[in-house]
Design a protein around this motif. Structure first.
Motif, PDB file in Angstrom:
ATOM      1  N   ALA A 104      18.176  33.922  12.980  1.00  0.00           N
ATOM      2  CA  ALA A 104      18.556  34.310  14.340  1.00  0.00           C
ATOM      3  C   ALA A 104      17.857  33.435  15.375  1.00  0.00           C
ATOM      4  N   VAL A 105      16.568  33.171  15.181  1.00  0.00           N
ATOM      5  CA  VAL A 105      15.840  32.308  16.122  1.00  0.00           C
ATOM      6  C   VAL A 105      16.378  30.884  16.068  1.00  0.00           C
ATOM      7  N   HIS A 165      15.806  48.830  19.847  1.00  0.00           N
ATOM      8  CA  HIS A 165      14.378  48.743  20.141  1.00  0.00           C
ATOM      9  C   HIS A 165      13.750  50.151  20.194  1.00  0.00           C
ATOM     10  N   LEU A 166      14.426  51.071  20.858  1.00  0.00           N
ATOM     11  CA  LEU A 166      13.891  52.427  20.979  1.00  0.00           C
ATOM     12  C   LEU A 166      13.807  53.110  19.611  1.00  0.00           C
ATOM     13  N   CYS A 167      14.798  52.893  18.760  1.00  0.00           N
ATOM     14  CA  CYS A 167      14.757  53.487  17.415  1.00  0.00           C
ATOM     15  C   CYS A 167      13.560  52.967  16.624  1.00  0.00           C
ATOM     16  N   VAL A 217      14.192  30.145  27.935  1.00  0.00           N
ATOM     17  CA  VAL A 217      14.789  31.265  27.218  1.00  0.00           C
ATOM     18  C   VAL A 217      13.755  32.015  26.383  1.00  0.00           C
ATOM     19  N   PHE A 218      12.886  31.273  25.680  1.00  0.00           N
ATOM     20  CA  PHE A 218      12.002  31.912  24.716  1.00  0.00           C
ATOM     21  C   PHE A 218      10.757  32.523  25.341  1.00  0.00           C
ATOM     22  N   LEU A 219      10.305  32.039  26.473  1.00  0.00           N
ATOM     23  CA  LEU A 219       9.153  32.678  27.109  1.00  0.00           C
ATOM     24  C   LEU A 219       9.485  34.097  27.592  1.00  0.00           C
ATOM     25  N   PRO A 220      10.614  34.306  28.309  1.00  0.00           N
ATOM     26  CA  PRO A 220      10.980  35.692  28.610  1.00  0.00           C
ATOM     27  C   PRO A 220      11.263  36.523  27.363  1.00  0.00           C
ATOM     28  N   LEU A 221      11.853  35.890  26.327  1.00  0.00           N
ATOM     29  CA  LEU A 221      12.096  36.614  25.085  1.00  0.00           C
ATOM     30  C   LEU A 221      10.787  37.078  24.454  1.00  0.00           C
ATOM     31  N   LEU A 222       9.775  36.208  24.452  1.00  0.00           N
ATOM     32  CA  LEU A 222       8.481  36.570  23.894  1.00  0.00           C
ATOM     33  C   LEU A 222       7.831  37.698  24.697  1.00  0.00           C
ATOM     34  N   ALA A 223       7.931  37.641  26.023  1.00  0.00           N
ATOM     35  CA  ALA A 223       7.377  38.715  26.844  1.00  0.00           C
ATOM     36  C   ALA A 223       8.087  40.038  26.562  1.00  0.00           C
ATOM     37  N   TRP A 224       9.400  39.988  26.399  1.00  0.00           N
ATOM     38  CA  TRP A 224      10.186  41.188  26.069  1.00  0.00           C
ATOM     39  C   TRP A 224       9.731  41.778  24.737  1.00  0.00           C
ATOM     40  N   VAL A 225       9.547  40.932  23.731  1.00  0.00           N
ATOM     41  CA  VAL A 225       9.125  41.405  22.410  1.00  0.00           C
ATOM     42  C   VAL A 225       7.714  41.990  22.466  1.00  0.00           C
ATOM     43  N   LEU A 226       6.821  41.368  23.230  1.00  0.00           N
ATOM     44  CA  LEU A 226       5.453  41.890  23.327  1.00  0.00           C
ATOM     45  C   LEU A 226       5.424  43.268  23.983  1.00  0.00           C
ATOM     46  N   HIS A 256      11.117  43.598  16.187  1.00  0.00           N
ATOM     47  CA  HIS A 256      11.537  43.505  17.586  1.00  0.00           C
ATOM     48  C   HIS A 256      12.025  42.099  17.926  1.00  0.00           C
ATOM     49  N   LEU A 257      11.422  41.076  17.341  1.00  0.00           N
ATOM     50  CA  LEU A 257      11.910  39.718  17.562  1.00  0.00           C
ATOM     51  C   LEU A 257      13.316  39.557  16.999  1.00  0.00           C
ATOM     52  N   ARG A 258      13.557  40.132  15.826  1.00  0.00           N
ATOM     53  CA  ARG A 258      14.885  40.049  15.228  1.00  0.00           C
ATOM     54  C   ARG A 258      15.923  40.771  16.094  1.00  0.00           C
TER      55      ARG A 258
END
Length: 361
Positions: free
Chosen positions: A160-161, A269-271, A193-202, A220-222
Motif C-alpha cells: 500500500a505504501v 481506525h476507530l475499530c 503527502v507522507f508527513l501529514p500521513l505520518l502525523a495522522w497515524v501517530l 493504522h498505517l495500513r
C-alpha cells in the motif's frame, strides 16, 4: 470386663507405604482445592482486562483492605467498598459500603447504604475501575477475534505504501509542464503527502494506546494508506467513467463518494483504536456522513442551483480510445446548447444583482 478402646480412623496418609527396594515413597495426597463461586473481572475504563479475582464464598466484600475477600488497588475504592451476596434464585445483591464515591451502575449513581441487584452482563464503575461479575454457573462469553501481526499484514502495508508512492510520482509527472529536477519534485510532493500521513497515524497510535492498550502502528498505517489510495482511485475512476460513458453526474459527485471513503477509513481506525462495538461505531459514522453530505449538497444548491460540488464536466482530458458512449449528432448538440441559454442568462443576472448589493453595502 473392660471397655474396648475407641478405634481411630485410619487415613490414607497413615497407611504404611511400600518401601521395598527400588520403589520411591509415594507422595501424600493433596486435599481437593475449593472451587471458585464466581470471577470478578477488573479492567480500567475503556481498556483491556487488568485482572480476574476469584470469589470463594458468599457473602464477600470488595475493597482495598487486606482482609477484604477481593482486594483491589484503585485509590477511589474504600477499605470495604461493596458487599456481595447471592439469594436462592441466584441473583447477586450488592450493598454499597463506601460513602465517599459510591459506585455507578450504568448511569445510576449508587451511594453509601443503597442496595441493588447486579444483573448479569452489567458493569459497575468506580474511579478508573470497571467491574464485571461472572458466576460459575454462567457460560463464558465467546472468544473475541484477535489478529496478531502477520506477514500478510506487513506485506499489504508495504504494498500500500509503495502504491501510494507510485501514485504520487505519476501525478507529479503528469502535472509538470516545465523541465526541471524531476527527482527533487517527486521527493517534495512525496514529503507533502507522507508527513501529514505520518502525523495522522501517530494520532491514531496515541488513541489506540490510550483506549486499547496497544499502539498498532502498522495497522493504522495500513488503514491510512489504503484509505488514501481509495480516495484517489475513486476520484480518477469517476472522472474516467464520466468521460467514457458521457455521464457528467459521476464527475459532479466525486467528492461526495470521497467523503464516504473518508468515513469508512475513520471507522476502521476507530475499530482498531477503541474497544467499542463495530455496529455502534458504524451507526455513528453513518449519521455523521449523512449530515456532512446533506450540508455539502445544500450549500452547493444554494450557490450553484444544482446538486454536486460544481466541478466542470470533462475537466480532465483522456485518450479518445477510452470513449465508449456513441457520438452525439451535431444538431442534437446544438439544440441542447441552445436550451442552456435561459439558465445561463438567469445565473448572470443573479450574479450581477449580488455584486450590486455588495457594492451598495
Amino acid at each position: 470386663m473392660t471397655a474396648a478402646a475407641p478405634v481411630e480412623p485410619v487415613l490414607s496418609r497413615d497407611l504404611p507405604q511400600d518401601t521395598s527396594p527400588g520403589q520411591p515413597p509415594l507422595p501424600p495426597r493433596a486435599a481437593p482445592a475449593a472451587r471458585a463461586l464466581a470471577v470478578l473481572e477488573v479492567s480500567e475504563r475503556g481498556r483491556h482486562l487488568a485482572q480476574a479475582v476469584p470469589i470463594m464464598r458468599w457473602p464477600c466484600t470488595l475493597g482495598r483492605a487486606v482482609h477484604a475477600d477481593a482486594v483491589l488497588t484503585d485509590p477511589a475504592l474504600a477499605a470495604e467498598h461493596l458487599r456481595l451476596g447471592v439469594d436462592e434464585a441466584g441473583r447477586v445483591h450488592v450493598r454499597v459500603l463506601d460513602r465517599v464515591n459510591g459506585v455507578w451502575l450504568g448511569r445510576r449513581h449508587m451511594r453509601g447504604g443503597q442496595s441493588f441487584i447486579w444483573e448479569p452482563g452489567a458493569a459497575l464503575a468506580v474511579g478508573r475501575t470497571q467491574l464485571m461479575l461472572r458466576l460459575a454457573s454462567a457460560e463464558p462469553p465467546p472468544p473475541q477475534p484477535w489478529r496478531p501481526a502477520s506477514r500478510r499484514g506487513l506485506a499489504v502495508t508495504v504494498l500500500a505504501v509503495a502504491a501510494l508512492l507510485g501514485w504520487v510520482a505519476v501525478e507529479t509527472l503528469l502535472r509538470m509542464n516545465t523541465a526541471g529536477n524531476v527527482a527533487g519534485r517527486i521527493l517534495s510532493e512525496s514529503l507533502g503527502v507522507f508527513l501529514p500521513l505520518l502525523a495522522w497515524v501517530l494520532l491514531w497510535m496515541m488513541a489506540s494506546k490510550l483506549f486499547a492498550g496497544f499502539a498498532m502502528f502498522g495497522r493504522h498505517l495500513r488503514i491510512a494508506a489504503l484509505g488514501l489510495l481509495a480516495f484517489g482511485g475513486i476520484g480518477a475512476a469517476l472522472h474516467a467513467g464520466a468521460f467514457a460513458f458521457s455521464w457528467p453526474a459521476l464527475a459532479r459527485f466525486d467528492r461526495s463518494l470521497a467523503y464516504a471513503v473518508l468515513a469508512a477509513t475513520v471507522w476502521r481506525h476507530l475499530c482498531a483504536a477503541t474497544p467499542l462495538s463495530r455496529r455502534l461505531l458504524a451507526g455513528g459514522m453513518a449519521c455523521l456522513l449523512l449530515a456532512a453530505l446533506g450540508l455539502q449538497l445544500g450549500l452547493q444548491w444554494q450557490s450553484h442551483k444544482r446538486l454536486g460540488q460544481g466541478t466542470l464536466y470533462l475537466s480532465h482530458l483522456y485518450p479518445p480510445s477510452w470513449r465508449l458512449a456513441p457520438a452525439q449528432p451535431l444538431d442534437d448538440f446544438l439544440t441542447g446548447a441552445q436550451a442552456l441559454r435561459p439558465a445561463l442568462a438567469g445565473r448572470v443576472t443573479e450574479q450581477d444583482e449580488h455584486e450590486d448589493s455588495e457594492l451598495d453595502e
